[in-house]
Design a protein around this motif. Structure first.
Motif, PDB file in Angstrom:
ATOM      1  N   ALA A 166       0.825  -1.202   0.000  1.00 53.15           N
ATOM      2  CA  ALA A 166       0.000   0.000   0.000  1.00 53.15           C
ATOM      3  C   ALA A 166       0.866   1.261   0.000  1.00 53.15           C
ATOM      4  N   ALA A 167       1.943   1.250   0.778  1.00 48.09           N
ATOM      5  CA  ALA A 167       2.816   2.424   0.831  1.00 48.09           C
ATOM      6  C   ALA A 167       3.475   2.669  -0.523  1.00 48.09           C
ATOM      7  N   THR A 168       3.868   1.599  -1.198  1.00 47.67           N
ATOM      8  CA  THR A 168       4.472   1.740  -2.526  1.00 47.67           C
ATOM      9  C   THR A 168       3.488   2.355  -3.516  1.00 47.67           C
ATOM     10  N   MET A 169       2.229   1.978  -3.407  1.00 47.57           N
ATOM     11  CA  MET A 169       1.211   2.516  -4.300  1.00 47.57           C
ATOM     12  C   MET A 169       0.765   3.915  -3.893  1.00 47.57           C
ATOM     13  N   GLY A 170       1.146   4.356  -2.706  1.00 47.53           N
ATOM     14  CA  GLY A 170       0.693   5.646  -2.225  1.00 47.53           C
ATOM     15  C   GLY A 170      -0.752   5.627  -1.775  1.00 47.53           C
ATOM     16  N   VAL A 171      -1.235   4.463  -1.326  1.00 53.55           N
ATOM     17  CA  VAL A 171      -2.618   4.301  -0.878  1.00 53.55           C
ATOM     18  C   VAL A 171      -2.635   4.191   0.642  1.00 53.55           C
ATOM     19  N   ALA A 172      -3.361   5.059   1.293  1.00 50.25           N
ATOM     20  CA  ALA A 172      -3.467   5.032   2.754  1.00 50.25           C
ATOM     21  C   ALA A 172      -4.506   3.995   3.175  1.00 50.25           C
ATOM     22  N   VAL A 173      -4.221   3.314   4.279  1.00 53.53           N
ATOM     23  CA  VAL A 173      -5.151   2.339   4.851  1.00 53.53           C
ATOM     24  C   VAL A 173      -5.738   2.941   6.125  1.00 53.53           C
ATOM     25  N   ASP A 174      -7.023   3.296   6.080  1.00 50.46           N
ATOM     26  CA  ASP A 174      -7.743   3.780   7.253  1.00 50.46           C
ATOM     27  C   ASP A 174      -8.456   2.615   7.922  1.00 50.46           C
ATOM     28  N   TYR A 175      -8.996   2.847   9.094  1.00 50.07           N
ATOM     29  CA  TYR A 175      -9.707   1.769   9.769  1.00 50.07           C
ATOM     30  C   TYR A 175     -10.762   2.344  10.707  1.00 50.07           C
ATOM     31  N   ARG A 176     -11.766   1.534  10.934  1.00 47.27           N
ATOM     32  CA  ARG A 176     -12.712   1.768  12.024  1.00 47.27           C
ATOM     33  C   ARG A 176     -12.803   0.453  12.789  1.00 47.27           C
ATOM     34  N   LYS A 797      -0.929  -0.087  13.370  1.00 47.02           N
ATOM     35  CA  LYS A 797       0.340  -0.204  12.656  1.00 47.02           C
ATOM     36  C   LYS A 797       0.135  -0.072  11.146  1.00 47.02           C
ATOM     37  N   LEU A 798      -0.963  -0.654  10.646  1.00 42.22           N
ATOM     38  CA  LEU A 798      -1.274  -0.525   9.225  1.00 42.22           C
ATOM     39  C   LEU A 798      -1.463   0.942   8.844  1.00 42.22           C
ATOM     40  N   ALA A 799      -2.240   1.658   9.666  1.00 41.83           N
ATOM     41  CA  ALA A 799      -2.497   3.065   9.375  1.00 41.83           C
ATOM     42  C   ALA A 799      -1.220   3.893   9.459  1.00 41.83           C
ATOM     43  N   ALA A 800      -0.394   3.634  10.476  1.00 47.04           N
ATOM     44  CA  ALA A 800       0.841   4.416  10.636  1.00 47.04           C
ATOM     45  C   ALA A 800       1.799   4.178   9.477  1.00 47.04           C
ATOM     46  N   ALA A 801       1.866   2.949   8.986  1.00 45.28           N
ATOM     47  CA  ALA A 801       2.803   2.631   7.903  1.00 45.28           C
ATOM     48  C   ALA A 801       2.369   3.190   6.565  1.00 45.28           C
ATOM     49  N   THR A 802       1.078   3.512   6.413  1.00 47.39           N
ATOM     50  CA  THR A 802       0.577   3.978   5.117  1.00 47.39           C
ATOM     51  C   THR A 802       0.021   5.395   5.173  1.00 47.39           C
ATOM     52  N   HIS A 803       0.257   6.089   6.303  1.00 44.74           N
ATOM     53  CA  HIS A 803      -0.264   7.449   6.495  1.00 44.74           C
ATOM     54  C   HIS A 803      -1.793   7.474   6.515  1.00 44.74           C
ATOM     55  N   GLY A 804      -2.357   6.403   7.055  1.00 45.67           N
ATOM     56  CA  GLY A 804      -3.801   6.364   7.230  1.00 45.67           C
ATOM     57  C   GLY A 804      -4.176   6.868   8.606  1.00 45.67           C
ATOM     58  N   GLN A 805      -5.442   6.657   8.991  1.00 47.03           N
ATOM     59  CA  GLN A 805      -5.915   7.169  10.268  1.00 47.03           C
ATOM     60  C   GLN A 805      -7.107   6.360  10.744  1.00 47.03           C
ATOM     61  N   ALA A 806      -7.420   6.496  12.035  1.00 47.49           N
ATOM     62  CA  ALA A 806      -8.653   5.933  12.574  1.00 47.49           C
ATOM     63  C   ALA A 806      -9.792   6.782  12.035  1.00 47.49           C
ATOM     64  N   ARG A 807     -10.668   6.170  11.275  1.00 44.09           N
ATOM     65  CA  ARG A 807     -11.680   6.908  10.544  1.00 44.09           C
ATOM     66  C   ARG A 807     -12.945   7.060  11.378  1.00 44.09           C
ATOM     67  N   ILE A 808     -13.186   8.290  11.843  1.00 45.51           N
ATOM     68  CA  ILE A 808     -14.403   8.597  12.595  1.00 45.51           C
ATOM     69  C   ILE A 808     -15.484   9.103  11.645  1.00 45.51           C
ATOM     70  N   ASP A 809     -15.126  10.098  10.836  1.00 42.96           N
ATOM     71  CA  ASP A 809     -16.047  10.640   9.835  1.00 42.96           C
ATOM     72  C   ASP A 809     -15.860   9.843   8.548  1.00 42.96           C
ATOM     73  N   LEU A 810     -16.705   8.848   8.346  1.00 39.80           N
ATOM     74  CA  LEU A 810     -16.543   7.981   7.182  1.00 39.80           C
ATOM     75  C   LEU A 810     -16.789   8.726   5.879  1.00 39.80           C
ATOM     76  N   GLY A 811     -17.794   9.604   5.876  1.00 44.04           N
ATOM     77  CA  GLY A 811     -18.090  10.328   4.648  1.00 44.04           C
ATOM     78  C   GLY A 811     -16.988  11.267   4.222  1.00 44.04           C
ATOM     79  N   GLY A 812     -16.142  11.705   5.156  1.00 48.43           N
ATOM     80  CA  GLY A 812     -15.066  12.628   4.830  1.00 48.43           C
ATOM     81  C   GLY A 812     -13.846  11.969   4.232  1.00 48.43           C
ATOM     82  N   ILE A 813     -13.882  10.678   4.019  1.00 45.25           N
ATOM     83  CA  ILE A 813     -12.711   9.986   3.476  1.00 45.25           C
ATOM     84  C   ILE A 813     -12.388  10.476   2.077  1.00 45.25           C
ATOM     85  N   TRP A 814     -13.416  10.948   1.348  1.00 49.17           N
ATOM     86  CA  TRP A 814     -13.175  11.417  -0.027  1.00 49.17           C
ATOM     87  C   TRP A 814     -12.338  12.696  -0.037  1.00 49.17           C
ATOM     88  N   ASP A 815     -12.480  13.499   1.011  1.00 46.91           N
ATOM     89  CA  ASP A 815     -11.704  14.740   1.060  1.00 46.91           C
ATOM     90  C   ASP A 815     -10.221  14.477   1.301  1.00 46.91           C
TER      91      ASP A 815
END
Length: 940
Positions: A166-176, A797-815
């Motif tokens: 994911a990091a190579t592709m530049g894709v962030a992994v968020d989670y709830r 760890k997944l989120a930290a390695a890919t610059h993702g985050q704990a996703r609270i506002d799910l609809g805001g992921i597009w921003d």
């Protein structure tokens, strides 16, 4: 700027040559033509430009494993809807779910999510493969994000392996995070006992369990369903141990369950029960499945010193661990309905893969009439049971009445619905019938609908696809309506044998009305009625369906598995179309093949009272044959896989045994057949020994060789066949090859997951197959106590390695989707421009509109226009002055045309008279020059 198909740029060379040789009528047309051809070539070459954009793809990875809390599926669907509501133009949403398997529940699109429909296996959490699948759905170099809805528990590959991708592709992994609470979880951590013992051997069974605090715990240990130990235990906070002592008895498999219960409410009660299997070596008994209350056949075998255990179908556990208690199985005149589809699948796999044996004896509840035609057991028998036309003596008229109410639209395994399987069963009835039989189909909900009118099968074969595409239409099934229309249709059939198959939901069969009177009329008309009920005998309308079958002189079947419908339809058709049990005395002759099974010769000098008509398979050995018009196999055997299969077509104990049962050699012949089916227990000899033990979620199998003879004992690497079964699922087979650990030891690791029971068979070329005791895990790995640093933190760890985050506002992921350059093909726009240029070229060639200029104005006309404009201005000034009381003299700027014209004419005539005649030579040239000068002077 890039070209996706640059090979088409080569067309520029011949195109330029053509434009050079074929000139156009004007420069403008040439330019238009060059541009249009260039645009077409660029479009074909796939010209694309890189433009920055935030439009992207979000992939939801949903955890559907058993460890997730209740109501998770609903919460995940709501989360997906929230994400979809925040989509912008050009965005796409996809959904991937994971458990033991991976399923793409929605490909990238803008549509609504239709819900989770694919089964993924709840007893594993293959999170890593779920993320890898999600990443593969995001286009290369395109913006996107992955959001994981999970509790963070995983099995299989480490999910952090997917983080680097994911990091190579530049894709962030968020989670709830969605998880059960871990506090107050009382859990059995592991349970240990010998995998294999000998009869009469005592052993220790030890269990460790985790208690979150000091508390009183109740425990109970059961063996083969019977409690052998139960008490209270004062547990301390942390790891606690329980120890039990037991003694094995008969060869086979002993199943132990340990259950613990604490004082507080447990958030994960599934890990409070642990299962353990202990195998006992030694010769195993033969299981005789029978519905007969008279144990004559069993007593005969026991008198011959054969260890046989009689049982009725409802008393037997047909799981792999249940079957592992026996060396072989005898099905004595027992219908398939009592075994069930999963039981028959397990029996077939157990015989083929572990070296067990199967013997089927004849009777009116066996073979075809017993429902074994098209069953999982038929392929492992040395005889087949098809309906052959040459053995049909009467034609048949049959009408199938199908329930197509709303409940029939419910999905079943394999991506099909109940209606699909009912359609398949109906089509199979059509396939079983001969060309001169007659067949019709009616579908019923609140009214009857003729799908195929009754006619000869050779005509109605054309409607097979129409039958297979019937759909559930809602409502309920009206029984009287169904029977009335079916009776009317089948009464029009030409054959004297007329039959109705009524398929209905045992919990939704309404409006029977005057069905009793109707069935009386059917009986007088020679029409029989059988019923196949979807459900069980405890459903609200089950008694009604049984009564219809009884009054209709037919059979009644119930099944809760829609997958059973094709077999049940075939069974009823089989019985009606041809009673394959011939209840007439028939002479039988033994064949040389019988000696290869029994190692001795037998004379069958008395006839059998009846037998089941079957057909010998090409690979089978014929042991005895009937001396009638059919020359049918009476005894047949073969080797199926590593197991043995034997068919005895006569009834071994009952009304149709006939005089053969009194023959002096009859008992010896039957016991010899049973001994062959039971086989010999596998033995590797004194120079080899095989062991197995559980290590975590793997079964480690080792083959130990005598070091002094190791080189001569193994010619080729031994193989292992692992037969795995899960309750409610078909068994699966895996094949492995053992490898050397050292010069005298070979080993293999067999993975075990979920609630699987694994039954392994070691195949050594020089010694034959050896079946090992079954093994299993204590409970599903999904319910193991949470491991700190492994389960709870993997999402972070997944989120930290890919610059993702704990996703609270799910609809805001597009921003948060990063702006990336996206390759945008412009080919369609180039083609549009080429078409416009082509149209302009045609317009120019036809009208010359683009290059048409205004006509030039002569000098004298310009002078005259100037004088006219000056005159108008002077007249306007005079009018203004007159109004003001002043006089202005207006010059006569317009000469009198009548005076001017004659004067010009006179001057011209005078010149004409003075012009000398010109001639050749110098004088003529001078005259022409003078004339030209005069003309120029006049124009000035």
């Amino acid at each position: 700027m890039i070209f996706l198909n640059p090979i088409w740029l080569l067309l520029a060379i011949p195109s330029a040559a053509l434009l050079w040789f074929y000139k156009t009528s004007s420069k403008l047309i040439t330019v238009l033509r060059i541009l249009s051809v260039a645009f077409v070539i660029l479009a074909m070459a796939g010209l694309a430009v890189d433009l920055p954009s935030k439009r992207g793809t979000v992939v939801v990875v949903a955890d559907r494993s058993a460890s997730m809390p209740p109501q998770t599926q609903q919460q995940q669907e709501e989360a997906i809807d929230l994400i979809r509501e925040g989509m912008g133009d050009g965005d796409e949403l996809a959904v991937v779910s994971f458990g033991q398997d991976i399923a793409i529940d929605m490909a990238p699109q803008r549509g609504r999510f239709g819900g989770f429909v694919t089964q993924v296996g709840p007893h594993a959490s293959n999170l890593a493969d779920g993320i890898f699948t999600a990443l593969s759905m995001i286009p290369a170099q395109a913006p996107g994000r992955v959001v994981v809805l999970s509790d963070g528990r995983w099995t299989g590959s480490d999910p952090l392996d997917a983080a680097s991708r994911a990091a190579t592709m530049g894709v962030a992994v968020d989670y709830r995070k969605m998880s059960r609470p871990a506090a107050n979880d009382l859990a059995i951590e592991r349970i240990q006992a010998p995998q294999q013992t000998t009869p009469g051997e005592a052993f220790m069974l030890t269990a460790w369990f985790q208690s979150p605090l000091s508390q009183g715990v109740k425990y109970a240990l059961s063996k083969n369903g019977e409690t052998i130990a139960a008490s209270d235990y004062a547990a301390g906070a942390g790891l606690n141990r329980l120890t039990f002592r037991d003694k094995t008895e008969n060869p086979g498999t002993n199943e132990y369950y340990l259950r613990i219960e604490g004082d507080n409410e447990d958030p994960v009660p599934e890990n409070n029960t642990a299962r353990m299997l202990v195998g006992v070596t030694g010769p195993k008994s033969v299981l005789c499945l029978t519905e007969s209350d008279v144990a004559g056949f069993v007593n005969m075998l026991r008198a011959s010193k054969i260890d046989v255990e009689p049982a009725q179908p409802g008393q037997v556990n047909f799981s792999l661990e249940g079957l592992s208690n026996y060396s072989s199985l005898i099905i004595e005149n027992t219908p398939a309905q009592g075994i069930g589809p999963r039981g028959m699948e397990n029996i077939a796999a157990w015989v083929k893969q572990t070296g067990a044996g199967l013997m089927m004896t004849g009777g009116k509840s066996s073979y075809g009439p017993g429902g074994y035609f098209k069953s999982p057991i038929e392929p492992i028998l040395p005889v087949s049971m098809e309906l052959r036309r040459e053995h049909r003596k009467f034609s048949l008229g049959i009408v199938v009445v199908l329930d197509r109410s709303g409940s029939m639209g419910a999905p079943v395994s394999g991506g099909k619905t109940k209606m699909d399987l009912a359609n398949l069963a109906t089509a199979q009835v059509l396939d079983l019938l001969g060309p001169e039989d007659e067949f019709g189909v009616i579908a019923v909900d609140s009214s009857a609908h003729t799908i195929v009118d009754i006619a000869k099968v050779k005509r109605n074969k054309a409607y097979r696809n129409k039958i297979l595409t019937m759909e559930s239409m809602g409502g309920g099934i009206f029984i009287y309506e169904a029977l009335t229309n079916a009776a009317k249709m089948v009464s029009e059939a030409t054959p004297l044998t007329r039959h109705i198959i009524l398929f209905a939901d045992a919990a939704d069969s309404e409006r029977p009305d005057a069905y009793k009177e109707l069935l009386e009329k059917c009986e007088k008309a020679g029409i029989t009625v059988s019923v196949i009920g979807l459900g069980n005998e405890t459903n609200i309308h089950a008694n009604l369906l049984k009564d219809i079958a009884e009054r209709g002189n037919g059979r009644c079947f119930f099944t809760e598995s829609a997958e059973e419908l094709p077999r049940l339809f075939a069974q009823d058709t089989f019985v009606v179309a041809r009673n394959s049990f011939l209840d007439e005395a028939t002479a039988v002759e033994t064949m040389p093949g019988l000696r290869s099974v029994t190692n001795r010769s037998f004379d069958m000098n008395a006839p059998a009272g009846g037998y089941n008509l079957c057909y010998l398979r090409p690979e089978a050995t014929l042991g005895a044959v009937t001396l009638d018009e059919y020359d049918a196999p009476f005894i047949a055997s073969w080797q199926v896989g590593v197991g043995r299969g034997l068919a005895y077509a006569g009834q071994v104990d009952g009304k149709y045994t006939g005089p053969l049962g009194n023959s002096p050699q009859y008992e010896d012949m039957l016991t010899s057949l049973v001994r062959w089916v039971a086989g010999d227990p596998g033995d590797l000899g004194p120079d080899m020994m095989v062991t197995q033990e559980m290590q975590g979620a793997e079964c480690v199998i080792k083959l130990h060789l005598d070091p002094a003879k190791a080189e001569s004992l193994i010619d080729e690497l031994p193989t292992v066949t692992a037969l795995s079964g899960t309750p409610g699922s078909s068994p699966a087979t895996s094949n492995y090859t053992m490898q050397f650990d050292d010069t005298s030891t070979l080993s293999l690791r067999v993975p075990i997951s979920g609630l699987e029971t694994v039954l392994s068979t070691v195949n050594v070329a020089s010694a034959g197959p050896v079946s090992l005791p079954p093994v299993c895990l204590p409970y599903s790995p999904e319910f193991k106590p949470v491991e700190t640093g492994r389960d709870g933190e993997v999402l972070e760890k997944l989120a930290a390695a890919t610059h993702g985050q704990a996703r609270i506002d799910l609809g805001g992921i597009w921003d948060d989707i990063p702006r990336k350059p996206q390759t945008v093909p412009v080919g369609k726009w180039l083609l549009f421009a080429a078409i416009v240029l082509l149209l302009l070229e045609v317009l120019q060639r036809r009208t010359n509109l683009l290059t048409r200029a205004k006509p030039a104005v002569p000098a004298f006309a310009k002078e005259r226009i100037s004088r006219l404009q000056s005159a108008r201005l002077e007249k306007a000034a005079a009018k203004r002055a007159k109004k003001a009381g002043r006089k202005i003299k207006i010059a006569d700027s317009q000469p009198d045309e009548k005076t001017e014209q004659p004067a010009k004419k006179q001057k011209k005539d005078k010149r004409k008279k003075q012009e000398p005649k010109t001639g050749p030579g110098l004088s003529g040239a001078l005259s022409k020059a003078k004339k030209s000068a005069d003309q120029r002077t006049d124009r000035k």
